[in-house]
Design a protein around this motif. Sequence first.
Motif, short mmCIF file in Angstrom:
data_model
loop_
_atom_site.label_atom_id
_atom_site.label_comp_id
_atom_site.label_asym_id
_atom_site.label_seq_id
_atom_site.Cartn_x
_atom_site.Cartn_y
_atom_site.Cartn_z
N THR A 72 -3.75 -9.62 4.74
CA THR A 72 -3.98 -8.17 4.73
C THR A 72 -4.26 -7.59 6.11
OG1 THR A 72 -6.29 -8.61 4.17
CG2 THR A 72 -4.80 -8.15 2.35
N GLU A 73 -4.80 -8.40 7.03
CA GLU A 73 -5.11 -7.85 8.35
C GLU A 73 -3.88 -7.77 9.26
OE1 GLU A 73 -6.30 -12.27 8.43
OE2 GLU A 73 -6.52 -10.57 7.08
N ASP A 74 -2.79 -8.45 8.89
CA ASP A 74 -1.59 -8.44 9.72
C ASP A 74 -0.66 -7.29 9.30
OD1 ASP A 74 -2.50 -10.69 11.04
OD2 ASP A 74 -1.45 -12.07 9.69
N HIS A 75 -0.94 -6.10 9.81
CA HIS A 75 -0.14 -4.94 9.43
C HIS A 75 1.28 -5.02 9.99
CE1 HIS A 75 -2.94 -2.16 7.37
NE2 HIS A 75 -3.85 -2.92 7.97
N ILE A 76 1.41 -5.54 11.19
CA ILE A 76 2.73 -5.67 11.80
C ILE A 76 3.00 -7.15 12.07
CG2 ILE A 76 4.23 -5.03 13.72
CD1 ILE A 76 3.44 -2.65 12.05
N THR A 77 4.14 -7.62 11.59
CA THR A 77 4.58 -8.99 11.88
C THR A 77 5.83 -8.89 12.73
OG1 THR A 77 3.74 -9.83 9.77
CG2 THR A 77 5.38 -11.16 10.90
N ILE A 78 5.78 -9.49 13.91
CA ILE A 78 6.93 -9.48 14.82
C ILE A 78 7.51 -10.88 14.87
CG2 ILE A 78 7.72 -9.07 17.18
CD1 ILE A 78 5.48 -7.05 17.50
N ILE A 79 8.80 -10.97 14.56
CA ILE A 79 9.49 -12.26 14.55
C ILE A 79 10.51 -12.29 15.67
CG2 ILE A 79 10.90 -13.86 13.19
CD1 ILE A 79 9.80 -12.61 10.68
N THR A 80 10.35 -13.22 16.59
CA THR A 80 11.30 -13.38 17.69
C THR A 80 12.14 -14.63 17.46
OG1 THR A 80 9.51 -14.45 18.92
CG2 THR A 80 9.98 -12.14 19.43
N PHE A 126 15.65 -14.31 7.35
CA PHE A 126 14.33 -14.43 6.74
C PHE A 126 13.84 -13.07 6.21
CE2 PHE A 126 9.67 -14.41 6.84
CZ PHE A 126 9.42 -15.50 6.00
N LEU A 127 14.08 -11.99 6.98
CA LEU A 127 13.70 -10.66 6.50
C LEU A 127 14.40 -10.35 5.19
CD1 LEU A 127 12.46 -10.30 9.35
CD2 LEU A 127 13.41 -8.00 9.36
N TYR A 151 2.54 -1.58 6.42
CA TYR A 151 2.89 -2.97 6.74
C TYR A 151 4.37 -3.02 7.06
CZ TYR A 151 -1.65 -4.58 5.18
OH TYR A 151 -3.01 -4.80 5.06
N ALA A 152 4.69 -3.75 8.15
CA ALA A 152 6.08 -3.85 8.59
C ALA A 152 6.34 -5.23 9.16
CB ALA A 152 6.39 -2.77 9.63
N MET A 153 7.58 -5.65 9.02
CA MET A 153 8.03 -6.91 9.61
C MET A 153 9.22 -6.58 10.50
SD MET A 153 9.14 -10.45 7.69
CE MET A 153 7.45 -10.83 7.26
N ILE A 154 9.14 -6.99 11.77
CA ILE A 154 10.14 -6.60 12.77
C ILE A 154 10.75 -7.85 13.38
CG2 ILE A 154 10.55 -5.36 14.92
CD1 ILE A 154 8.01 -3.70 14.25
N ALA A 155 12.08 -7.97 13.29
CA ALA A 155 12.79 -9.05 13.97
C ALA A 155 13.37 -8.51 15.26
CB ALA A 155 13.92 -9.59 13.07
N THR A 156 13.19 -9.24 16.37
CA THR A 156 13.63 -8.73 17.67
C THR A 156 13.92 -9.87 18.64
OG1 THR A 156 13.02 -7.27 19.50
CG2 THR A 156 11.25 -8.55 18.49
#
Length: 575
Positions: free
Chosen positions: A392-400, A410-411, A509-514
């Motif tokens: 719950t504390e990880d509002h933004i997940t950034i995947i490199t 994965f997204l 909450y968001a998951m970002i691939a970059t």
Amino acid sequence: MIRLGVFVLAIPIFYFLLQSNLLIIGLVFLVIGTLFVWAVLKQQKFDNLAKEQEAMIAINQNEIDVLTKFQNIYDDGSQYIIPRHRYIEDLDIFGSHSIFFLVNRCKTYFGNQILSTWFKELPSKSEVHKRQEAIKEVAESLEWRQELAVKLFALQNQETYNVSSIVNHYLQMDLSFATNNIINTYRRLLPLLWLGLLGLMFVNPSLANSIAILLFIGNLLIVGKYSKQISEIQSKLAQVGSSLKGYISAIKTVFDKKWNAELLQNAYATFKNTNTDIPIQTLKELNKIVDQLDYRLNLLVAIVANGVVLWDLSVVNKLEKWKIKNKDKMESIFYHIGFMETISSLSTWAYNHPESTYPSIGDQYMQIATKGISHPLIPRLQNVDNDYILSTEDHITIITGSNMSGKSTFLRTLGINMILGFTGTKVSAQTMEIPLVKIVTYMRIKDALEENVSTFKAELNRIELILDILKNESDTFILIDEMLRGTNSRDKLSGSIGLTKKLLRSSTYAMIATHDIKLAEIGELEKNIANYYFDIDYKDGNLVFDYKIKKGICRNFNATFLLNQLGIETKPLED
């Protein structure tokens, strides 16, 4: 062969009996006729059995093809694709290579409509639990599911053909002419008139014949007056006649089975105060009327039947009575068939994937915990499972990660399994806990030349949609794959960091691939940002991908290596 034998033997038998007593000839004719009819009925039974067995083979071969080749004889749902929808196109929900295509076993309009709606709309937690309960029960009833599929197998092009709506529309025609009191009274008296004329034949044959001819011609004139209206309704109903036959053979399967699951019992509640034969009888009566209307296409039958008993008016009168009695029942009957098709489709998916699981629906926004998750549209031998927890504390997940390492997949794996879980069926994971959230994606952004929209403008439109959603809706989960790719690298990084911080401030909450390491590094400066990556390795001069998600920031990238492999020399740029 029996029919042929009866026909061949009948010729010499009747030849030798020509000089016999008429009673004997009549009895022989009755016996031969009865045997011929028996053979015809027996042959029809065998023909139907053969068709059912062919259908049984076809639907089971289809299950094999779905599992081994990702090919399905059922509709792929392309008509349900909504351009610029929140997630449909990005997560491959509908279309030729979609989750709907693999799950769907619906032949009817309502079946496809209901199933597509379950893939598009977010249910309540209690609704998901009810769906799971129903799907589990139906998944265990293999014979029932196969019987339903066999009964509906012969239906063709019904996915967009709403039979109940079409029938109701056709029946809006004015049929009151057939219920006219004078005509109805006359029609009921006709048998007595003919009997009277039969008696008159023994007294005055000439007079009886004259009256009979006048009566016959008069009846034809009465029917002829309404011939245009009758022809119109007959031609329209004839279009649904073959469809009705297909539904009638399946409806007994649908209504005969009693279920324990609450959702299945509630769906049946529309009919619980009536005998289970009522829906069957309703369609059978309509089908019989449609067949009787078709008799008028045979000119000889039409002339004789209308001249004797006003056949067309009699049938239309039955149709008007049927309409008054059943016009409000049609949609509920066909809807229930489609509903059971939807449950059967999702149950078949669950049955075919014993290694998968039904997800548990959590109350907390936002926590995801999954073990052994994989993409349901990737063949098993090519698939790689992953374990993942979003706290719950990880509002933004950034995947490199480098190109082709698996971050975009994965997204989509996470998103498509969540949508699959919301329908109530199994997800492609060993275990999975998910919340009920509105999923929004920003992945396959493309230009639209016909709308004069560039890739960058299309991206801005998507960002605007996301920001509007955040203003008005809570409990949202955003999946972003390489944002702002339609602009230069400097603006891309600046804009990506700005949007990431805005999402962070909104408490969504968001998951970002970059590919941008700089974007991932803001997690070291900001709270509530988690970093994950997909790694690569080099062995014997080749790239090796393990497609496993790991905590941290990726430091290995492959673009330079791949370009060098093509003979393109690259040098690092100075800061």
